[in-house]
Every structure is written in C-alpha cells, then in structure tokens.
Design a protein around this motif. Sequence first.
Motif, short mmCIF file in Angstrom:
data_model
loop_
_atom_site.label_atom_id
_atom_site.label_comp_id
_atom_site.label_asym_id
_atom_site.label_seq_id
_atom_site.Cartn_x
_atom_site.Cartn_y
_atom_site.Cartn_z
N VAL B 141 0.85 -1.19 0.00
CA VAL B 141 0.00 0.00 0.00
C VAL B 141 0.89 1.24 0.00
CG1 VAL B 141 -1.71 1.30 1.32
CG2 VAL B 141 -1.84 -1.19 1.25
N ASP B 142 0.56 2.20 -0.85
CA ASP B 142 1.23 3.48 -0.80
C ASP B 142 0.56 4.28 0.30
OD1 ASP B 142 2.08 6.08 -1.06
OD2 ASP B 142 1.97 6.11 -3.25
N GLU B 143 1.27 4.50 1.40
CA GLU B 143 0.64 5.20 2.53
C GLU B 143 1.25 6.58 2.72
OE1 GLU B 143 1.10 2.79 6.07
OE2 GLU B 143 3.25 3.14 6.14
N THR B 144 1.77 7.12 1.66
CA THR B 144 2.39 8.45 1.74
C THR B 144 1.43 9.47 2.37
OG1 THR B 144 3.65 7.94 -0.24
CG2 THR B 144 3.54 10.25 0.40
N ALA B 145 0.18 9.46 1.92
CA ALA B 145 -0.77 10.46 2.40
C ALA B 145 -1.40 10.07 3.73
CB ALA B 145 -1.86 10.67 1.36
N GLU B 146 -1.21 8.84 4.14
CA GLU B 146 -1.88 8.38 5.37
C GLU B 146 -1.01 8.54 6.61
OE1 GLU B 146 -2.81 5.93 2.50
OE2 GLU B 146 -4.07 7.71 2.48
N VAL B 147 0.24 8.90 6.40
CA VAL B 147 1.14 9.03 7.54
C VAL B 147 1.79 10.41 7.50
CG1 VAL B 147 3.15 8.08 8.74
CG2 VAL B 147 1.64 6.56 7.44
N ALA B 148 1.58 11.18 8.56
CA ALA B 148 2.26 12.47 8.69
C ALA B 148 3.57 12.22 9.41
CB ALA B 148 1.39 13.44 9.47
N ALA B 149 4.59 12.96 9.03
CA ALA B 149 5.89 12.69 9.64
C ALA B 149 6.72 13.96 9.77
CB ALA B 149 6.64 11.65 8.83
N LEU B 150 7.49 14.02 10.86
CA LEU B 150 8.40 15.15 11.09
C LEU B 150 9.76 14.61 11.47
CD1 LEU B 150 6.26 17.43 13.47
CD2 LEU B 150 6.70 17.82 11.03
N ALA B 151 10.80 15.28 11.02
CA ALA B 151 12.13 15.01 11.54
C ALA B 151 12.38 16.04 12.63
CB ALA B 151 13.16 15.11 10.43
N VAL B 152 12.72 15.57 13.82
CA VAL B 152 12.99 16.47 14.96
C VAL B 152 14.44 16.23 15.33
CG1 VAL B 152 12.29 17.10 17.30
CG2 VAL B 152 10.58 16.21 15.67
N GLN B 153 15.31 17.14 14.93
CA GLN B 153 16.74 16.85 14.94
C GLN B 153 17.53 17.93 15.68
OE1 GLN B 153 18.19 14.16 12.54
NE2 GLN B 153 16.12 13.43 12.88
N GLY B 154 18.53 17.46 16.39
CA GLY B 154 19.42 18.41 17.05
C GLY B 154 19.69 18.01 18.48
N PRO B 155 20.69 18.60 19.12
CA PRO B 155 21.12 18.17 20.45
C PRO B 155 20.02 18.25 21.52
CG PRO B 155 22.31 20.16 19.71
CD PRO B 155 21.58 19.62 18.54
N THR B 156 19.10 19.21 21.39
CA THR B 156 18.09 19.31 22.46
C THR B 156 16.83 18.50 22.15
OG1 THR B 156 17.06 21.30 21.51
CG2 THR B 156 18.88 21.64 23.07
N SER B 157 16.84 17.75 21.03
CA SER B 157 15.60 17.08 20.61
C SER B 157 15.12 16.06 21.65
CB SER B 157 15.81 16.40 19.25
OG SER B 157 16.91 15.52 19.28
N CYS B 158 16.06 15.34 22.25
CA CYS B 158 15.66 14.33 23.23
C CYS B 158 15.01 15.02 24.44
CB CYS B 158 16.87 13.51 23.65
SG CYS B 158 16.47 12.25 24.87
N ALA B 159 15.63 16.13 24.87
CA ALA B 159 15.10 16.86 26.02
C ALA B 159 13.70 17.39 25.73
CB ALA B 159 16.04 18.00 26.38
N VAL B 160 13.49 17.86 24.50
CA VAL B 160 12.16 18.36 24.14
C VAL B 160 11.13 17.24 24.26
CG1 VAL B 160 10.75 19.29 22.26
CG2 VAL B 160 13.08 20.14 22.59
N PHE B 161 11.50 16.08 23.77
CA PHE B 161 10.57 14.95 23.85
C PHE B 161 10.28 14.57 25.31
CE2 PHE B 161 11.32 13.04 19.34
CZ PHE B 161 10.37 13.91 18.85
N LYS B 162 11.32 14.64 26.13
CA LYS B 162 11.09 14.32 27.54
C LYS B 162 10.09 15.31 28.15
CE LYS B 162 15.49 13.56 28.74
NZ LYS B 162 16.66 13.25 29.60
N ASP B 163 10.27 16.56 27.75
CA ASP B 163 9.34 17.58 28.24
C ASP B 163 7.92 17.34 27.73
OD1 ASP B 163 11.40 18.68 29.59
OD2 ASP B 163 11.70 20.40 28.23
N MET B 164 7.81 16.67 26.62
CA MET B 164 6.47 16.35 26.11
C MET B 164 5.86 15.17 26.85
SD MET B 164 6.81 16.71 21.98
CE MET B 164 5.07 16.51 21.57
N GLY B 165 6.67 14.57 27.71
CA GLY B 165 6.15 13.44 28.50
C GLY B 165 6.50 12.08 27.91
N PHE B 166 7.41 12.06 26.95
CA PHE B 166 7.80 10.77 26.37
C PHE B 166 8.89 10.15 27.22
CE2 PHE B 166 6.55 12.85 22.12
CZ PHE B 166 5.21 12.57 22.36
#
Lengths: 525, 393
Positions: B141-166
Amino acid sequence: MINTDKNYDVIVVGGGHNGLVCANYLAKDGRKVLIVEANDSLGGASATSPLNDEFSVSSCAHWLFQLNPTVASDMGLTKHGLEIAARDLSTIALAEDGNHLTIDGDKLEGAGISDEDRKAFVAFNKQITKFCKLLAGAFNRRAPKLVEGNLTDRITVAKLGLGMKMLGKEDMSDLMRLALINIYDVMEENFDNDLLKGAISLDSLLGSHMGPRSPNTVYGYIYRRMGTVYGFNGPAVVKGGMGAVGKAMANAAQASGVDIEVGVTVSKINVDVDRTTGVTLADGRVINAALVVSNADPKTTFNKLVGLGNIETGVARRVKTMRMKGDAAKLHIALDSLPNFTGLTEQQMGQRLVIAPTMNYIESAFNASKYGEYSKAPAMDISIPSIHDATLAPQGKHVMSVIVQYAPYELDGGWNDEKKDAFKELVIDRIADFAPDLKDKIVASELLTPVDLEERFHIHGGHWHHGEISLDQILMMRPFPGTSQYGTSVDGLYLCGAGNHPGGGVMGLAGHNAAKEIIKRGKSA
Amino acid sequence: MMPHDETMILETPFHSRCLALCEINLWEDWKGYRSAAAYTSVEQEYFAVRSNTGVFDISPMIKYRFTGPDAGAYLNRLVTRDISKIAIDRVAYTVWCDDKGHVMDDGTIFHLAENDYRLCAYARCLDWLMWSAEGFDVTIVDETAEVAALAVQGPTSCAVFKDMGFEGIENLKPFGITRYPFGGSEVMISRTGFTGDLGYEIWIEPALAESFWDALFDAGKLRGIRPIGGAALDMLRTETGFLQAGVDFIPAEEAIRTGRSRSPFELGLGWLVSFDKPVFNGRKALLKEKKEGSRYAFVYLDVEGNKPAEYAFIYVGNKEVGTVTTAAWCPTAKTNVAFAQVDAKYGKVGQELVAEIYYERELKWTRVMAKCTVIEGAVFNPPRKRQTPAPDF
Ligand SMILES: Cc1cc2nc3c(=O)[nH]c(=O)nc-3n(C[C@H](O)[C@H](O)[C@H](O)COP(=O)(O)OP(=O)(O)OC[C@H]3O[C@@H](n4cnc5c(N)ncnc54)[C@H](O)[C@@H]3O)c2cc1C
C-alpha cells in the motif's frame, strides 16, 4: 525409472518430444540423464490418447509436417519404431457447394481456379521456399544475442545477413516488407481465389491469437512452411497417432542410456540462491543434479517450478509479459463409419481438410476471441487418420481429429461443461454443413479447450508454441530478451521446449539446440 | 486532503503550521507536495539543528507499507541488505537495484511488527514494487498520504521529547522504534534522520498532525526549536556525508542515457550489499562487478580553500577523472566538502585530486584549481549521534 544409485548429471523436466531429443543428445555426449514426465506417456503434446475403449486419437498435435530430418536421423527414429502411415498429403479447402480446392504441392485443382492464380501460386511457393531456406540456417543453432554477441553469434548473424543478400535484391526487400505486414494483404496482392487465400491464411495463424489482418502472420506462415526444407511436401500421418513419435524418441533415448520416469510431476526446481541443485518431485523425493533442463514452457518453468520470487524482478517481469494464450481447441470424434463429405472421395477424405472459406470468415472468427468469446463460425483443420492407420479404430470405423480456431483460453466467465457442450455442438454442426451425415455416425466425442490442453499437457495457456510466434518473441527475443540461448538467469537451469528458439510444432530443434548449447558450454554450463 | 488530480500541488498535514511560520514564503515542490525551502534564513535553520532543535516536515516522503506472510522475504529480494537481520522495532538504511545492479533508490526500512514493514523512498516506484510482488504473498500500500511525519533533529531534541512526556525516550537506540500514546491515539518515534545529529523522526496519523506540532513547539520553546526547510537540510546532510537520490546519483529507472546509473559499489554503498542471503535484484550483476571491478568510485573530498566546488570537474594532472555531485562549505566542521564521482582507480582515501572551481563576484568570474584529498567520509560525526541514553542538552 529413477536409479537411486546414479548421480545424474542432468535432469530433464518433461518428456515432450523436445525433452526427449535434448536428453538423447546429452546422453550421447556421455552424461547421465534422467527424464521426469508428469504424464504416463511420452511425447508431450505429440500424444495419442484413447477416446474410449475402442478408439484412440492424436490428442493434441495431429500432423507431422516439420520434424527436422537431422534430429530424426540422429535419433534413428525409423529404427526405433516410427512409421509414417501417409505422407505428402494435399490440403483440401472445403467449399459449401462441394466445389473444393485441392492444394497439392505447387498444384491447384478445382474451385474454378484461374491460370493466373496457378502461376502466381508457383511463384509464391518458390519465394516462400527461399525464405524457409534462409531461416533454416538460423533454426538449427542458438539465436544470436541481442548485444555482446561472441564469434558463434556473429557467424549466425552474418549467415542470416549474407543469406538475405543472396536472396537477391527483390526477394530481400520483399522479405523485409512482407515480414512486417500481414497475410491478408499478401494474399490480396497475389491471388483471387477465396478458398486459396483462406487456406493459406489459416496456415499463417493456426495455434496463435491472430487473425489474417494481424501483423506477424506472414512470419507465422513461413514458419508453418519450414517443413518444405525438412523434406515434407505436405503433412504426414503417423502410424499409431502422434504419440508414436514420443514412443520412438523414448526408445532412442533409452537406447542412449537415458533413464525415464513417467507419471511423476516435478513440483519444484530447487535453487540454492542462484544455482539449481536438482528437483523435488510431487511425491516428495528430491533428486540432485548439477543441471536441470526444463521442457515445460517458460511460464510454467518460472511461475510454478522455480518461483518468480527466486529470480530477479526484471526477469520475472519478462516471464509475466510473455504472450502465450492459446486460442485453438481440439475436437475428437469416434465414427461408426466414414461420413460422406459432399464432393469428396474416400481417398480425398484422407487428405488434410480445412474449413476457411474466405479470409473474412477467419477474421470474423477471430473477432469473437478478441472479446473473450468462442467463434460462432470457427475455422478448422480436419484429419481422419484412420483412413491411413488401422490401429486407431476398429475395422470399418473411424476417428476424426479437428483443430478448431478460435476458442480463447480466457473465455469470458471461464469455460464450463455447458459452454463446452454448446461449442462442441456448434463445431460439429459446422462440419456437418460439409458432411451432412456426420451426426448419425458419431459414437463418441470430446472437445478439449485450451484450458483442457493446459491441464492435460501442462502447457500454460494451452499454447501451441509455448509462447506466441511473433516478431517480438522470436530469435534473440525468444522466449524473452536476456534468456534466449537456452540458459537462464539461474545457473545450471536450461530450457529446451517449444517456447525457445526456433519455436513449436513437432520439429525437435529447440531440444536439439539446447543440448548443443549445453555441450558447448561444457564444464561452465 | 485533496487528491492529486484536483490540485497542482498537495499540502502536508502540517501545512497550516508551516505556512504560519514560513516568513519568507520560500517553497519548493517535493514529489508533488508544497514544502518549505526555508522559513527565515538558511543559516539560522542550519544552526538550529546543530545547536538546538530543528523540525523538518518529511510528510511528502514516499512511504510504502508491506504486510503479509511473505513481506520479509519479499523485501529481502527487493533490496540489497539482509532484511532477516532487521529485528522488530528496528530501522535499516538500504538501497535497491534493478537487474543490472544499478541503484534505483535509497531509503529506510522500518520493521514495524511481525510481517509488517514500511519503506521510505525518494521516488515513487509502485509499479516496480508490484512487479516484484509476483510470487509473493504480500500486500503493498502506498501510505504516503496516510502518515504524517516530522524530523525532529538536534542536540536538544531528546530533552524536548522528555518535556512532552515521552518518558524513557533517551533510552531509544539509534535506528530503534518506540511508541507513545498521543491525542487518544499513538505517535511512533524512531531514532533516525538525515542530519547526522542526535535526532528523531515521528510518525503519526494526519488528523493528529497539527496538535502534535503544537505540543512539540510548546515544549521546545525554551530549547530553541524552529522549523527548517530543504535548503538547511541539504547543508546538514552534506556535512554528515549522506547521499541524495537525484543529486548524487540518478535513480536507475529515471536514467535515460546509457551508462548514467550507478551500482552500490560505485556510490560507496557496498556495505549495504549482502551476498549471504537468498537471491535479490542485482545480485548477479553485482557479483560480477565485485569480481571484475567497478567503473567509478564515489568519494568525499576535503577541498582546499572556502569556495564550494559546485559542478567542478576533477583532475589528476591534466586528465579529467570525474565531476562533483554535491559541494558545500560546512560551518560546524569548518571544512569545504565535496562529493564526487571519479574513475574507480582514483577513489582511494588519501588520493590527491584537483577541482576546477568557478565562482563569481559581481559579474567577475574566477577560476581556481583547488587541491583536494579523498577523505574517509562524514566531516561531522558527533558522539551524541550514537550515545544511548541520549544526552540531555
Ligand atoms: C491444439 C494444438 C494442435 C497442434 N497441432 C500440431 C500439429 O498438427 N503438428 C505439429 O507439429 N504441432 C502441432 N501443435 C504444436 C505441438 O504440439 C507443440 O508445439 C509441441 O508438441 C511442443 O513440444 P515440446 O516438447 O516443446 O513441449 P510439450 O510437448 O508440451 O512437452 C512438455 C512436457 O513437459 C511435461 N511437463 C510439464 N510440466 C511438468 C512438470 N512439472 N513435471 C513433469 N513434467 C512436466 C508435460 O507433461 C509435457 O509432456 C499443436 C498444438 C496444439 C495446442
């Protein structure tokens, strides 16, 4: 029988005539060869089967008309039991009014044929024979490669090129022109008589999915006429039916040391990454060999036996797109006495009879099959072999064998008993138009559609040639580009059936060429 | 979302957010989607990734989903890597080839669950995928339109995610996949990216795209989060040595002229080819190439001076031996880098070459013959890219 103590060098999948020919040459070259054939008898589509307790019939191919003489003599087929019951038969194009046309070599009789047509026919035959001779030089060897040909290939190309030059300027340009047009136009250019044009057209397309106006039919006709350079001046009837060809070939092969196992289907050609290691049989036995040669058609070989997932996508795509949908059915009729064809003597009924009154008749018949229907008024090629061969029917009784064109493999909604019966009735009715007492004499009958032929002979699509004979699927493009010299992308796996160069018909050259190629490659095969 | 036949250019599920932030209105067409080339300034966006967190909308990336009992076997025949070695919840970078052994594309394979994979690709190739499916029990299945995606990159990215509750996201290893509840559903996070830095990619259903973006930017506010466009990404990937399909090689199916496509070996991607697995597309040709040698080598060059060697010819003495495919001055590594394709024999590390660089200043063109040296690979390769648990900046 399989000899479990023998380490076979080569396993041939399928004991069709090409498999037998190939196996024989390989055994003569000193290799230990095993043939595994799914059916109980040998010869593949060159077969004789019982129609009931009393009658038997050539159940697929029914004329011998292009068996290569080198193959026949190399195998000593006469010595091994092949008997010809009648040869160099005429073709009689049936006319509803009984004024039929008899085609006997260069001679034309009946149907009010004109002197112009007679003369034109002699000239036409002469030219076709030239073309056949030219092709013969390329038929008994592997086809050259499309690119990077080596010396052997260059010689073949050079021979073809030189051969074309030797034809002379006129014939050469004619060949190049004719090969690309269609038989309808060629007939219109040459002849007036409808029966003549119809009969020749029929020969250009029997077994194919084409009508007289389809491109490739001129090549189809030249192909059909290859027998002229192989010593045939018309079709022959084999004593015991076409199965006798298989028998004689099997005898020859066995005498050369080939082991033959019948009644066992090969379920898998085993592949270790990219090299074959042998086969797995339907009963679970695994037989190893460095080389496997498949007499099965290319689609069956790759789809079913190798598995498309075990070859690279590009090759799989070629396999899928190869055209091979059968469009010819077989009708077999047991008769309690000889029917009366209007205007034919018994001697004449023993010739090849065709129903193809006009080219438009055939074209209309083809139209139906284009749209997934069987022809309401089909074209036919009829043989009553029992006139020449007493082994097929009890004394005084007869069998009739008919090739019926067109019955598409992919019938709309599929074939079922009801449709088969309806089609059979229609075909018999059509023959009865020419032989009014036919129906009173029928004691048994069967119709084999391409689907039945596929089932019985394990030929994908039930196709005559294991793949359409057309300019895009011949020579270095047969069976498909990249796989054209009997070897395949799977190391150690070879093809030897009609799907390969030069093509189908009971000719034996595909098997011959495949064996020569394997022998030539020696250890690197 | 509007189907492709009703609009000239599609919008991604994050479009409203991208639009609001795209101050300079610089857009480009990424496989039929409107995609920001830059939001403010390329340098600013580049440094966001190297110093804080940059967010790149990768929704236009072509995504195929493979399910069914033969999905793994199917992919193993399709691509050059050994798929059986990719465990569930792991990702692998790979290429796939045609029968000539020439690279059709590169991309990543996500092993999502038993008999369930996603392939992210540069180019659409559904017909090739379908042809390849013959003989396999696999659903594509071509699911290009069915999946939204972001690249979240950089040294503080992990910390940002932790702040989001991950919680526990720092323990996700490179090329690992994990999932968290979000908005009544779920967000999938993989530790993957195209920047060579610490970073993640998130995969979410389109309906949740905007709320995820909002939550992400809320959480990242104090850690310098900003959206980045394609131009900055190009600098980032150059600095870290990633090839770009269509730039550093021509996908085999798109190449019209003979000889223009390249094998994995010729792209320096031989490490992606596994001959110890069942048959795969290109195997025969690649085995032969391995035995007989390649035509070209793909090299990373350290170019003297600070003029990017864009489109430069490469010489050995007077002999032209190749051309540059990608070139950039790399701000963090402070190196002038170029990728080039050269005749195979000049591809060894340490080889000295010369790049013929043309540059223009106020309509005056200057030519420099810049010395360059073949180097090992990425000039930017920080430990934080690999560290697990991921560092907190
Ligand atoms: C309706 C019709 C009429 C024809 N009429 C004529 C005619 O009059 N004259 C003429 O010369 N030609 C005729 N032909 C063509 C001719 O019959 C074929 O071209 C020719 O017989 C092909 O020979 P072959 O040896 O290549 O293949 P085949 O004869 O098809 O042999 C292949 C063999 O392989 C076996 N096989 C396949 N798969 C397996 C497996 N998995 N395991 C084990 N065994 C397997 C099959 O059972 C078969 O025996 C006709 C064809 C058709 C369909």
